[in-house]
Design an enzyme around this catalytic site. Structure first.
Site: not given
Length: 506
Positions: A24, A172-173, A252, A319, A367
């Protein structure tokens, strides 16, 4: 107690795409991390720094996601094509990056990177600040084989042949930085965007090669994540369904409760907190899988001859990775070191993804370079490979293998176990997540086997990391223990270690 490995007790095939990666426009993930430009003093090939390019070629990530992440919803793809000297200068506020964006790395640079390293691209479109026409033009630019203005534009920019990008994320999100939407708001927009995607077929009877991915929940919020998925599928069940193939949830392993805990300075309590935190993903996968399957039951039976019923949506994790408190104050943004604690959780996460290969079809580590759970760190001309890279390399034999149904954890030693089989080869992972105690693990096979090889990743000090001064402080190595052929083996595994064993069925 012993761990029993039975080739007949199977779960499913492990998709290589469970080993995916994510890059990203965040911090120095792309600029300095992957792209330095042709005129850089750093050795490069067509602008990609050679050292990082070489390790990514060896890694051969099955899928690579870009341009975000949060950045996707402010990114306009036309800013990043054509002669680089003519590209507009914008500003990147994404997650504390706060730097000007010269748009030197764009669609062609990303897709040609994927070609160089053998990765299948996943592009996230701009849903929040973009338009349907912008999405359509981007897809046409990437994929149109016929002679059109956009395919001609792609050819003028150096790639006459279509890129044939299959995976397209729509938003995204969207529950946070992607618009703070409700499920109804998002599904209203999703229906329009997904239904407007070009199909790239020559007949109405052909199946479109495009794979549309919807924005799934924030699984770090237990109540919200359940409600989001329930509401998404309730909205989806209304009238006819738009194209939807994947449902992208994010997770996460937040380590933010103790500001004193850093990637390389932590206590036994901090070690245990992060190890246990990553394992929460397994229950989340099972819950979300059940919610998706339950939601699909409410999809109405089509009335028309041309309509087909939506019966399956893949569960995806776009992610995942460790996120330590210190990353919030890091410059470049969200850069953090990687110790054996992170390597252990990376191994455990890959194990649980593989163990749930019947529920999860694709996943991306967040990432790849210089951000959060990185595989590679760079600083100017210097590069270091983190222990996470070793884990992914050690785990490559599991790709396209059959996951075997073994206990997640050995009840005697407490070590974590995973096994898969491909033809007559069985690959076993033994992860000792104890910070300071070695373990003995007894493994029994259903048939006689020959131990063909063993690799291990460990460190005398679990706080150790690879630095630019000592880039190989932690590196996977071959274990030279000798074993007689047989059915039962005892493996001694050091504290804070990952061991991958290859066995051949006789």
């Amino acid at each position: 107690m012993t761990v029993f490995i039975d080739s007949d007790n199977t779960i499913g095939t492990i998709s290589p795409k469970l080993h995916g990666q994510f890059i990203e426009f965040l911090g120095s993930c792309i600029y300095d991390g992957i792209w330095v430009g042709e005129d850089s003093d750093i050795p490069n090939t067509r602008g990609y720094r050679n050292d990082v390019l070489d390790v990514l070629k060896q890694l051969h990530p099955p899928v690579l996601r870009w341009p975000g992440g949060c950045y996707a919803d402010t990114y306009h793809w036309r800013d990043g094509i054509g002669p680089r000297e003519n590209r507009p200068i914008t500003f990147n506020e994404n997650f504390g990056t706060f730097e000007r964006e010269d748009n030197q790395f764009g669609t062609d640079e990303f897709l040609q990177l994927c070609e160089l390293i053998g990765a299948e691209p996943w592009i996230n479109i701009n849903l929040m600040s973009g338009t349907i026409q912008e999405m359509r033009d981007w897809m046409e630019y990437c994929n149109r084989a016929e002679d059109t203005e956009l395919s001609r534009l792609r050819a003028r920019n150096g790639h006459p042949e279509p890129y044939n990008v299959k995976y397209w994320g729509i938003g995204n999100e969207v529950w946070a930085g992607g618009g703070n939407m409700t499920a109804r708001m998002y599904m209203d927009k999703y229906r329009q965007f997904a239904s407007s995607m070009p199909k790239f077929t020559s007949s109405i009877f052909e199946q479109s090669p495009i794979y549309a991915i919807a924005s799934g929940p924030d699984t770090n919020k237990p109540r919200e994540s359940v409600k989001w998925t329930e509401d998404i599928f309730a909205e989806l069940s209304q009238y006819r369904q738009p194209p939807i193939h994947g449902y992208d949830m994010h997770f996460y392993n937040w380590n933010i409760s103790d500001p004193e805990d850093t990637p390389t300075d932590f206590t036994q309590e901090g070690w245990n907190r992060v190890i246990h935190g990553c394992l929460e993903l397994e229950d989340i996968i099972q819950t979300q899988s059940q919610l998706v399957n339950s939601g699909l039951k409410y999809i109405p039976q089509p009335e028309g001859f041309w309509d087909s019923k939506l019966e399956h949506v893949d569960l995806i994790i776009g992610e995942w990775g460790n996120w330590h408190y210190s990353a919030f104050n890091a410059r470049p943004a969200l850069q953090q070191q990687v110790s054996m604690r992170d390597a252990i959780t990376t191994a455990l996460t890959l194990d649980l993804l593989q163990r749930n290969c019947d529920k999860i079809s694709m996943a991306c580590n967040a990432q790849t370079v210089n951000v959060l759970n990185s595989l590679v760190l760079t600083d100017g001309k210097d590069m270091v490979i983190t222990p996470n890279y070793d884990v992914f390399m050690m785990y490559q034999p599991h790709q396209n293998a059959t996951a075997l149904n073994v206990p997640r954890q050995d009840s005697q030693s407490g070590a974590y176990i995973f096994a898969s089989q491909k033809d007559n080869r069985i690959t076993i992972n033994i992860t000792n997540a104890s910070m300071d105690a070695a373990k003995d693990v007894n493994v029994v096979f259903a048939n006689d086997v020959e131990i063909m090889g063993m690799k291990r990743l460990e460190s005398d000090d679990p706080h150790t990391c690879n630095t630019f001064d000592d880039p190989d402080a932690i590196r996977a190595y071959t274990v030279n223990d000798e074993f007689n052929d047989g059915m039962e083996f005892n493996f001694h595994v050091p504290a804070a270690s990952i061991t991958v064993i290859s066995a051949r069925i006789l």
